[in-house]
Design an enzyme around this catalytic site. Structure first.
Site, PDB file in Angstrom:
ATOM      1  N   GLU A 273      -5.016   1.214 -10.039  1.00  0.00           N
ATOM      2  CA  GLU A 273      -5.195   2.355  -9.124  1.00  0.00           C
ATOM      3  C   GLU A 273      -6.642   2.432  -8.629  1.00  0.00           C
ATOM      4  O   GLU A 273      -6.890   2.686  -7.448  1.00  0.00           O
ATOM      5  CB  GLU A 273      -4.821   3.673  -9.825  1.00  0.00           C
ATOM      6  CG  GLU A 273      -3.340   3.822 -10.144  1.00  0.00           C
ATOM      7  CD  GLU A 273      -2.459   3.753  -8.905  1.00  0.00           C
ATOM      8  OE1 GLU A 273      -2.894   4.209  -7.832  1.00  0.00           O
ATOM      9  OE2 GLU A 273      -1.349   3.219  -9.010  1.00  0.00           O
ATOM     10  N   ASP A 354      -3.953  -5.579  -7.900  1.00  0.00           N
ATOM     11  CA  ASP A 354      -3.635  -6.342  -9.111  1.00  0.00           C
ATOM     12  C   ASP A 354      -4.762  -7.310  -9.440  1.00  0.00           C
ATOM     13  O   ASP A 354      -5.181  -7.430 -10.598  1.00  0.00           O
ATOM     14  CB  ASP A 354      -2.332  -7.145  -8.919  1.00  0.00           C
ATOM     15  CG  ASP A 354      -1.086  -6.277  -9.075  1.00  0.00           C
ATOM     16  OD1 ASP A 354      -1.232  -5.098  -9.445  1.00  0.00           O
ATOM     17  OD2 ASP A 354       0.029  -6.784  -8.827  1.00  0.00           O
TER      18      ASP A 354
HETATM   19 ZN    ZN Z   1      -0.711   0.007  -6.243  1.00  0.00          ZN
END
Ligand code: ZN
Length: 418
Positions: A273, A354
Site C-alpha cells: 500500500e 508489489d
Molecule cells: Zn494495490
C-alpha cells in the site's frame, strides 16, 4: 448499450467456462489447497450465475425505460404530484427532486431484491455473511437517510449551476464537483464511515511497532492506525489508506489480522500500500478522474441544447436532469472502454507496488499474504485471459506470484556472476 451488453456477456461466458475447469492452474498447484480450490470454484460459479441474471435484468430494464418512453411519463407524473402537494411545479429544482425521488424508490426496490439474494443466499451459503437481517435493514435505513440529507442540496446546486452557467458551465460544474469530492473525502472517514463500522486504534504491540517503523523509514506521514470491524458484516478481508498530504491514516480489517499467520505478512501488505503512495499512484488516479469528469461535462455542454436529442427520447421541453440522464446513457459504451484503459493502468500500478514491497525485502511475506487473501476471499483461481484483461483492476494471482519470483536486478547480476 445492447452491443456493449452482448460483448460483455461473451466475456462472462468465457470466464464462466474458465471457472468450470476442474483443476487449479499449474502455478497454483501445491500453493492453494484442494479444499480451498473447490470452495472458491463453487462460490465463483454461484456468483457468475447471479451476474448473468443481474446483467440481463439491467439491460432489459434500461432498454424498456428508453423504448417505452418511461422517462417522459415519470417526468410528467412527478410534475403533477408536485402540483397536488401544492408546490410550484414551474420551479425546475422542485420538479427535479420529485422526479429523482420516484426514480430512487424504483431503483431501491430493484436493488434490494438483488442485494438480499447476494447477501443472504450467496454470501451466506459460502460462509462469508456475518450480518443479521436487522443489521442489513439498519444499514439500509442509514443509507437512505444519508442520501435524503445529502442528495437534494447537491442536486439543487447542480441544476442551479447549469441554469446560470452560460458558456463556461463545464468549468463551473467541474469546480463544484471538485470541491464536493474534496469535502466528501474529508468528512467521509470522520462522519459517514463510523455510522456503519467501528474504528478502533490498533493496540500497542509488535504489529504496530513494525508498521510505524516501516512508515518512518519511508517518511510516510502516518497519523493514525485503525482496525475496522469488517467481521461484523463479512469475512472478506482488506486494508486501505486515506487522507491528505501530511495527515495519513491506515485502516486494517480485523479479518486481515485474524487471517495472517504473523505480523510480517500483514506488514508486507502495508508495504505494498505504501508503494502506491510513494509512487504517486493515488495522485495520478485522482488527476485522471478529475480530467475525465471535466471532459464529461464538456461533452454534456455540447449536447445539452440539442432539441433533436430531447425529442428523440419523447420530450418537447428540455429539462436539465433529463439532459444529464440521456447524455449518461449515450456515453455508456465510451465509459466501458475507458474503464478498460483505467484497468490497464491500475494493473501496471499493482505490479509496481508489489515490486516496491519486494525491494524492501518483503517478497516471501507478500507472496504468503497474496495466497492467503486469495484463499480466504475464495477469489477466482482460473481466469480467462480476455475477461481479466478487460475487467480486472488487479492482476491475477498467478501473474503476481510470478513477478515476485523474478529476482531483483542485483540478485540477477549476482546469479549471472555465479
Ligand atoms: Zn494495490
Amino acid at each position: 448499450m445492447i452491443l456493449t451488453y452482448i460483448f460483455e456477456t461473451y466475456l462472462d461466458i468465457r470466464q464462466h467456462r474458465a471457472l468450470k475447469l476442474p483443476t487449479l492452474p499449474k502455478p497454483l498447484l501445491g500453493v492453494i489447497s484442494d479444499e480451498k480450490f473447490k470452495r472458491s470454484r463453487d462460490y465463483r460459479l454461484h456468483r457468475s450465475y447471479f451476474h448473468f441474471v443481474y446483467e440481463a435484468v439491467t439491460i432489459l430494464m434500461h432498454t424498456a425505460i428508453l423504448y417505452f418512453r418511461v422517462l417522459p411519463w415519470v417526468w410528467k407524473k412527478s410534475g403533477e404530484l408536485v402540483k397536488i402537494v401544492g408546490l410550484n411545479a414551474e420551479n425546475e429544482i422542485i420538479h427535479t427532486l420529485a422526479f429523482l425521488a420516484g426514480a430512487a424508490i424504483w431503483l431501491q426496490i430493484i436493488g434490494l431484491s438483488f442485494s438480499l439474494y447476494s447477501t443472504f443466499v450467496i454470501e451466506a451459503q459460502h460462509g462469508f455473511n456475518k450480518q443479521t437481517i436487522w443489521l442489513f435493514i439498519r444499514d439500509m435505513v442509514k443509507e437512505i437517510m444519508l442520501s435524503m440529507i445529502l442528495g437534494p442540496p447537491i442536486v439543487a446546486a447542480i441544476i442551479y449551476i447549469i441554469q446560470i452557467g452560460g458558456h463556461y458551465v463545464a468549468i463551473y460544474l467541474w469546480g463544484f464537483m471538485f470541491v464536493l469530492a474534496v469535502l466528501m473525502m474529508t468528512i467521509y472517514p470522520i462522519v459517514i464511515a463510523p455510522l456503519f463500522n467501528k474504528f478502533t486504534p490498533l493496540p500497542e504491540g509488535v504489529l504496530k511497532e513494525k508498521i510505524e517503523k516501516l512508515a518512518a523509514s519511508l517518511k510516510f506521514p502516518l497519523k493514525k492506525l485503525f482496525v475496522v470491524d469488517g467481521s461484523t458484516r463479512s469475512s472478506h478481508s482488506n486494508a486501505y489508506m486515506y487522507g491528505f498530504f501530511k495527515n495519513k491514516r491506515i485502516v486494517l480489517y480485523d479479518t486481515l489480522i485474524q487471517q495472517c499467520s504473523n505480523e510480517d505478512v500483514i506488514v508486507s501488505v502495508i508495504a505494498h500500500e505504501l508503494g502506491h503512495w510513494k509512487l504517486n499512484h493515488t495522485i495520478y488516479f485522482f488527476v485522471a478522474v478529475q480530467l475525465l469528469m471535466f471532459l464529461r461535462f464538456g461533452g454534456y455542454t455540447l449536447a445539452r441544447n440539442s432539441k433533436d436529442i430531447f425529442r428523440s427520447f419523447g420530450f418537447n421541453d428540455k429539462p436539465i436532469i433529463i439532459g444529464l440522464i440521456i447524455f449518461q446513457y449515450a456515453i455508456i459504451p465510451l465509459q466501458h472502454l475507458l474503464n478498460f484503459c483505467l484497468n490497464l493502468v491500475s494493473r501496471a500500478f499493482e505490479f509496481q507496488a508489489d515490486a516496491f514491497a519486494k525491494n524492501l525485502g518483503y517478497a516471501p511475506q507478500l507472496r504468503e499474504a497474496l495466497v492467503k487473501l486469495q484463499e480466504e476471499n475464495l477469489s477466482t483461481m482460473n481466469t480467462d485471459p480476455w475477461y481479466s484483461a478487460y475487467h480486472y483492476s488487479h492482476p491475477p494471482l498467478v501473474e503476481r506470484l510470478q513477478a515476485l519470483e523474478v529476482p531483483d536486478n542485483e540478485e540477477r547480476q549476482l546469479l549471472e556472476i555465479i
